[in-house]
Design a protein around this motif. Sequence first.
Motif, PDB file in Angstrom:
ATOM      1  N   SER A 231       0.839  -1.201   0.000  1.00  0.00           N
ATOM      2  CA  SER A 231       0.000   0.000   0.000  1.00  0.00           C
ATOM      3  C   SER A 231       0.870   1.245   0.000  1.00  0.00           C
ATOM      4  N   GLY A 232       0.332   2.305  -0.563  1.00  0.00           N
ATOM      5  CA  GLY A 232       1.011   3.595  -0.557  1.00  0.00           C
ATOM      6  C   GLY A 232       1.378   4.033  -1.955  1.00  0.00           C
ATOM      7  N   ASP A 233       1.085   5.295  -2.260  1.00  0.00           N
ATOM      8  CA  ASP A 233       1.383   5.844  -3.577  1.00  0.00           C
ATOM      9  C   ASP A 233       2.483   6.897  -3.537  1.00  0.00           C
ATOM     10  N   GLY A 234       2.670   7.532  -2.393  1.00  0.00           N
ATOM     11  CA  GLY A 234       3.577   8.672  -2.310  1.00  0.00           C
ATOM     12  C   GLY A 234       4.901   8.338  -1.662  1.00  0.00           C
ATOM     13  N   ASP A 235       5.214   9.095  -0.610  1.00  0.00           N
ATOM     14  CA  ASP A 235       6.496   8.964   0.067  1.00  0.00           C
ATOM     15  C   ASP A 235       6.524   7.818   1.069  1.00  0.00           C
ATOM     16  N   VAL A 236       5.387   7.233   1.373  1.00  0.00           N
ATOM     17  CA  VAL A 236       5.302   6.146   2.344  1.00  0.00           C
ATOM     18  C   VAL A 236       4.710   4.917   1.655  1.00  0.00           C
ATOM     19  N   HIS A 237       5.446   3.816   1.723  1.00  0.00           N
ATOM     20  CA  HIS A 237       4.972   2.535   1.193  1.00  0.00           C
ATOM     21  C   HIS A 237       5.088   1.503   2.306  1.00  0.00           C
TER      22      HIS A 237
END
Length: 145
Positions: free
Chosen positions: A66-72
Motif C-alpha cells: 500500500s502507498g502511492d507517495g512517500d510512504v509505502h
Amino acid sequence: MRESVQAEVMMSFLVSEELSFRIPVELRYEVADPYAIRMTFHLPGDAPVTWAFGRELLLDGLNSPSGDGDVHIGPTEPEGLCDVHIRLQVGDDRALFRAGTAPLVAFLDRTDKLVPLGQEHTLSDFEGSLEVALGRILAKEQNAG
C-alpha cells in the motif's frame, strides 16, 4: 476520554542487505488528528525524525502493498501474517524499516478503541481547518505579491 494512544516498538533499520540495526520507534495517534498516525524514528547519532501518514495506510499495508507517495507499507511475505516493510522516501533518499506485525496490530487496535475506523469524520472539522489554512496561504500570497 483519552486524547491519544502511544506505543514504542522496535524496528530494524535496513541500511543494506548486509547491514541492519534495531531502533526504537514511537507510534502516536491523537484524537485531534484522527486520520493520521505518527512514527518517530530514533536513529543513533541523529535527531529523532517523525513521519505522519494515514492510519488506514498502515492497516492496509499489513495485508498487501500500500502507498502511492512517500510512504509505502507492505508485508515481507505474500502469504499470511508476517513482518512488514515500511519504506519512506524524500526525493532520492530512501529509508527501509522492517517491523513485526503483532505490535502494529496491537497499536491499531488501541487506536480503533479510541476512534473507530470510519468514524474519524465525527471528530474532525476538516472543512473548517481547510478553510482556515487556505485563508492563511492566500493572505501570505497576497502580501508577498
